[in-house]
Design a protein around this motif. Structure first.
Motif, PDB file in Angstrom:
ATOM      1  N   ALA A 136      11.612 -18.118  -2.415  1.00 36.10           N
ATOM      2  CA  ALA A 136      11.101 -19.030  -3.055  1.00 36.10           C
ATOM      3  C   ALA A 136      12.070 -19.174  -3.694  1.00 36.10           C
ATOM      4  CB  ALA A 136       9.513 -19.112  -2.767  1.00 36.10           C
ATOM      5  N   MET A 137      11.623 -17.872  -4.871  1.00 35.68           N
ATOM      6  CA  MET A 137      12.562 -18.747  -5.648  1.00 35.68           C
ATOM      7  C   MET A 137      14.289 -18.138  -5.861  1.00 35.68           C
ATOM      8  SD  MET A 137      14.265 -14.390  -7.926  1.00 35.68           S
ATOM      9  CE  MET A 137      15.417 -14.485  -7.144  1.00 35.68           C
ATOM     10  N   LEU A 138      15.167 -18.268  -4.503  1.00 32.76           N
ATOM     11  CA  LEU A 138      16.151 -18.476  -5.081  1.00 32.76           C
ATOM     12  C   LEU A 138      16.083 -19.904  -4.597  1.00 32.76           C
ATOM     13  CD1 LEU A 138      18.245 -15.392  -3.155  1.00 32.76           C
ATOM     14  CD2 LEU A 138      18.219 -16.002  -5.911  1.00 32.76           C
ATOM     15  N   ASP A 139      15.240 -20.534  -3.011  1.00 27.53           N
ATOM     16  CA  ASP A 139      15.469 -21.862  -3.100  1.00 27.53           C
ATOM     17  C   ASP A 139      14.611 -23.437  -4.628  1.00 27.53           C
ATOM     18  OD1 ASP A 139      16.157 -21.828  -0.844  1.00 27.53           O
ATOM     19  OD2 ASP A 139      14.300 -21.574   0.034  1.00 27.53           O
ATOM     20  N   SER A 140      14.594 -22.812  -5.709  1.00 25.11           N
ATOM     21  CA  SER A 140      13.197 -23.146  -6.406  1.00 25.11           C
ATOM     22  C   SER A 140      14.881 -23.905  -7.232  1.00 25.11           C
ATOM     23  CB  SER A 140      12.896 -22.179  -7.616  1.00 25.11           C
ATOM     24  OG  SER A 140      11.877 -21.055  -7.556  1.00 25.11           O
ATOM     25  N   ARG A 141      14.690 -25.318  -7.482  1.00 24.89           N
ATOM     26  CA  ARG A 141      15.081 -26.009  -7.829  1.00 24.89           C
ATOM     27  C   ARG A 141      14.440 -27.335  -9.162  1.00 24.89           C
ATOM     28  NH1 ARG A 141      17.833 -29.180  -3.999  1.00 24.89           N
ATOM     29  NH2 ARG A 141      17.312 -27.259  -2.208  1.00 24.89           N
ATOM     30  N   LEU A 142      15.245 -27.891  -9.966  1.00 25.68           N
ATOM     31  CA  LEU A 142      14.160 -28.763 -11.175  1.00 25.68           C
ATOM     32  C   LEU A 142      13.699 -30.097 -10.909  1.00 25.68           C
ATOM     33  CD1 LEU A 142      16.183 -27.339 -14.545  1.00 25.68           C
ATOM     34  CD2 LEU A 142      13.992 -26.346 -13.877  1.00 25.68           C
ATOM     35  N   ALA A 143      15.152 -30.229  -9.888  1.00 27.01           N
ATOM     36  CA  ALA A 143      14.680 -31.835  -9.379  1.00 27.01           C
ATOM     37  C   ALA A 143      14.855 -31.436  -7.623  1.00 27.01           C
ATOM     38  CB  ALA A 143      15.233 -32.464  -9.730  1.00 27.01           C
ATOM     39  N   PRO A 144      14.609 -32.666  -6.869  1.00 29.96           N
ATOM     40  CA  PRO A 144      15.339 -32.305  -5.854  1.00 29.96           C
ATOM     41  C   PRO A 144      16.522 -32.805  -4.857  1.00 29.96           C
ATOM     42  CG  PRO A 144      12.814 -34.250  -6.028  1.00 29.96           C
ATOM     43  CD  PRO A 144      13.749 -33.771  -7.309  1.00 29.96           C
ATOM     44  N   ASP A 145      17.158 -33.220  -6.146  1.00 30.63           N
ATOM     45  CA  ASP A 145      18.203 -33.713  -5.921  1.00 30.63           C
ATOM     46  C   ASP A 145      19.454 -32.753  -6.473  1.00 30.63           C
ATOM     47  OD1 ASP A 145      17.935 -34.697  -8.337  1.00 30.63           O
ATOM     48  OD2 ASP A 145      19.219 -36.753  -7.771  1.00 30.63           O
ATOM     49  N   MET A 146      19.165 -31.533  -7.309  1.00 37.56           N
ATOM     50  CA  MET A 146      20.131 -31.116  -7.110  1.00 37.56           C
ATOM     51  C   MET A 146      19.820 -29.346  -6.635  1.00 37.56           C
ATOM     52  SD  MET A 146      17.700 -29.042 -10.759  1.00 37.56           S
ATOM     53  CE  MET A 146      19.270 -28.299 -11.317  1.00 37.56           C
ATOM     54  N   PHE A 147      20.865 -28.775  -6.960  1.00 35.42           N
ATOM     55  CA  PHE A 147      21.450 -27.564  -5.908  1.00 35.42           C
ATOM     56  C   PHE A 147      19.396 -26.323  -6.365  1.00 35.42           C
ATOM     57  CE2 PHE A 147      25.875 -27.548  -5.997  1.00 35.42           C
ATOM     58  CZ  PHE A 147      25.975 -28.759  -5.337  1.00 35.42           C
ATOM     59  N   PRO A 148      19.475 -25.352  -6.040  1.00 38.42           N
ATOM     60  CA  PRO A 148      18.407 -24.838  -6.182  1.00 38.42           C
ATOM     61  C   PRO A 148      19.245 -23.365  -6.730  1.00 38.42           C
ATOM     62  CG  PRO A 148      19.155 -24.647  -3.456  1.00 38.42           C
ATOM     63  CD  PRO A 148      20.000 -25.615  -4.045  1.00 38.42           C
ATOM     64  N   LEU A 149      18.484 -23.256  -7.245  1.00 36.59           N
ATOM     65  CA  LEU A 149      19.640 -21.830  -7.840  1.00 36.59           C
ATOM     66  C   LEU A 149      19.862 -21.037  -6.762  1.00 36.59           C
ATOM     67  CD1 LEU A 149      19.029 -19.430 -10.255  1.00 36.59           C
ATOM     68  CD2 LEU A 149      17.520 -18.273  -9.243  1.00 36.59           C
ATOM     69  N   ARG A 150      19.764 -20.376  -5.929  1.00 38.58           N
ATOM     70  CA  ARG A 150      20.910 -19.993  -5.099  1.00 38.58           C
ATOM     71  C   ARG A 150      22.104 -20.501  -4.684  1.00 38.58           C
ATOM     72  NH1 ARG A 150      18.671 -17.673  -0.399  1.00 38.58           N
ATOM     73  NH2 ARG A 150      17.326 -19.160  -0.768  1.00 38.58           N
ATOM     74  N   ARG A 151      22.412 -21.819  -4.914  1.00 28.79           N
ATOM     75  CA  ARG A 151      23.609 -22.467  -4.461  1.00 28.79           C
ATOM     76  C   ARG A 151      24.019 -22.662  -5.820  1.00 28.79           C
ATOM     77  NH1 ARG A 151      27.685 -22.848  -2.236  1.00 28.79           N
ATOM     78  NH2 ARG A 151      28.857 -24.771  -2.695  1.00 28.79           N
ATOM     79  N   GLN A 152      23.539 -22.990  -6.932  1.00 33.73           N
ATOM     80  CA  GLN A 152      24.187 -22.670  -8.475  1.00 33.73           C
ATOM     81  C   GLN A 152      24.608 -21.543  -9.131  1.00 33.73           C
ATOM     82  OE1 GLN A 152      23.841 -25.493 -10.684  1.00 33.73           O
ATOM     83  NE2 GLN A 152      22.397 -26.474  -9.608  1.00 33.73           N
ATOM     84  N   ILE A 153      24.135 -19.975  -8.333  1.00 33.27           N
ATOM     85  CA  ILE A 153      25.251 -18.953  -8.931  1.00 33.27           C
ATOM     86  C   ILE A 153      25.964 -18.824  -7.231  1.00 33.27           C
ATOM     87  CG2 ILE A 153      24.903 -16.656  -8.291  1.00 33.27           C
ATOM     88  CD1 ILE A 153      23.115 -17.311 -10.498  1.00 33.27           C
ATOM     89  N   MET A 154      26.186 -19.537  -6.723  1.00 31.53           N
ATOM     90  CA  MET A 154      27.170 -19.744  -5.482  1.00 31.53           C
ATOM     91  C   MET A 154      28.537 -20.217  -6.363  1.00 31.53           C
ATOM     92  SD  MET A 154      24.325 -19.595  -2.052  1.00 31.53           S
ATOM     93  CE  MET A 154      25.883 -20.686  -1.039  1.00 31.53           C
ATOM     94  N   THR A 155      27.770 -21.818  -7.077  1.00 33.26           N
ATOM     95  CA  THR A 155      28.603 -22.358  -7.108  1.00 33.26           C
ATOM     96  C   THR A 155      29.562 -21.440  -8.905  1.00 33.26           C
ATOM     97  OG1 THR A 155      27.721 -24.294  -6.494  1.00 33.26           O
ATOM     98  CG2 THR A 155      29.375 -24.620  -8.352  1.00 33.26           C
ATOM     99  N   VAL A 156      28.482 -20.977  -9.712  1.00 29.58           N
ATOM    100  CA  VAL A 156      29.531 -19.810 -10.725  1.00 29.58           C
ATOM    101  C   VAL A 156      30.074 -19.196  -9.611  1.00 29.58           C
ATOM    102  CG1 VAL A 156      28.864 -18.077 -12.048  1.00 29.58           C
ATOM    103  CG2 VAL A 156      27.523 -20.483 -12.050  1.00 29.58           C
ATOM    104  N   CYS A 157      29.933 -18.550  -8.959  1.00 25.30           N
ATOM    105  CA  CYS A 157      31.477 -17.446  -8.314  1.00 25.30           C
ATOM    106  C   CYS A 157      32.609 -18.547  -7.783  1.00 25.30           C
ATOM    107  CB  CYS A 157      31.126 -16.596  -7.006  1.00 25.30           C
ATOM    108  SG  CYS A 157      29.191 -15.760  -7.442  1.00 25.30           S
ATOM    109  N   ASP A 158      32.453 -19.524  -6.624  1.00 21.02           N
ATOM    110  CA  ASP A 158      32.983 -19.649  -7.062  1.00 21.02           C
ATOM    111  C   ASP A 158      33.910 -21.210  -7.816  1.00 21.02           C
ATOM    112  OD1 ASP A 158      32.578 -20.562  -3.877  1.00 21.02           O
ATOM    113  OD2 ASP A 158      31.352 -22.100  -3.919  1.00 21.02           O
ATOM    114  N   PHE A 159      33.414 -21.058  -8.942  1.00 17.19           N
ATOM    115  CA  PHE A 159      34.423 -21.696 -10.220  1.00 17.19           C
ATOM    116  C   PHE A 159      35.227 -20.354 -10.557  1.00 17.19           C
ATOM    117  CE2 PHE A 159      32.122 -26.107  -9.945  1.00 17.19           C
ATOM    118  CZ  PHE A 159      33.481 -26.785  -9.826  1.00 17.19           C
ATOM    119  N   ALA A 160      34.540 -19.358 -10.804  1.00 15.49           N
ATOM    120  CA  ALA A 160      35.191 -17.943 -11.090  1.00 15.49           C
ATOM    121  C   ALA A 160      36.222 -18.054 -10.966  1.00 15.49           C
ATOM    122  CB  ALA A 160      34.015 -16.983 -11.808  1.00 15.49           C
TER     123      ALA A 160
END
Length: 168
Positions: free
Chosen positions: A40-64
């Protein structure tokens, strides 16, 4: 455009990955204290059409990993996919930090104008410095900020100082 490509990619991303660790730590502590499941924590998001916490962190790693690779003309590391667990996210952050630790400032010397091609629905080619500062850094910062905002929205004990967990 003249830029310190090493500092504005490897330096910033290394510090940002430490911030990502801190965001996950604070979000996890809140989830445990409030009885929220890891999923539930990792699937949390601010809006229905945005990435959840899990994907935000994954994207940070990808860009890095991907931005410095593009700047240096190295093969691109694969993008992270799937429903990574908290432990897997931490492992990916560590892998990204290890990747960055292996890069040296001299590798970036004289690469400011090297062409960098990337795709956002269409192929775009920019000089390396413009790509690093105008696209890579902006996206990395956006996704890191969204991870922070989601953790804060969940109620995690997190503040602005936590954004600087990796130092200034």
């Amino acid at each position: 455009m003249k830029a310190d490509l090493y500092a504005s990619s490897v330096g910033v991303y290394t510090r940002g990955l430490a911030t990502a660790e801190r965001v996950l730590e604070k979000a996890e502590a809140h989830a445990k204290a409030s009885g929220m499941s890891e999923a539930a924590m990792l699937d949390s998001r601010l809006a229905p059409d945005m990435f959840p916490l899990r994907r935000q962190i994954m994207t940070v790693c990808d860009f890095a990993k991907q931005v410095p690779s593009r700047l240096l003309g190295l093969p691109l590391p694969e993008q992270l996919t799937g429903e990574l667990s908290l432990a897997e996210l931490r492992a990916e952050i560590a892998k990204a930090k290890d990747f960055l630790a292996g890069l040296k400032p001299e590798q970036f010397a004289g690469r400011d104008e090297a062409p960098v091609t990337f795709s956002i629905g269409q192929d775009i080619t920019l000089p390396a410095a413009q790509y690093a500062l105008g696209f890579g850094l902006m996206n990395f910062t956006f996704h890191m900020s969204m991870a922070y905002a989601i953790a804060r929205h969940l109620g995690a004990d997190i503040g602005k100082r936590d954004l600087f967990a990796g130092g200034l």
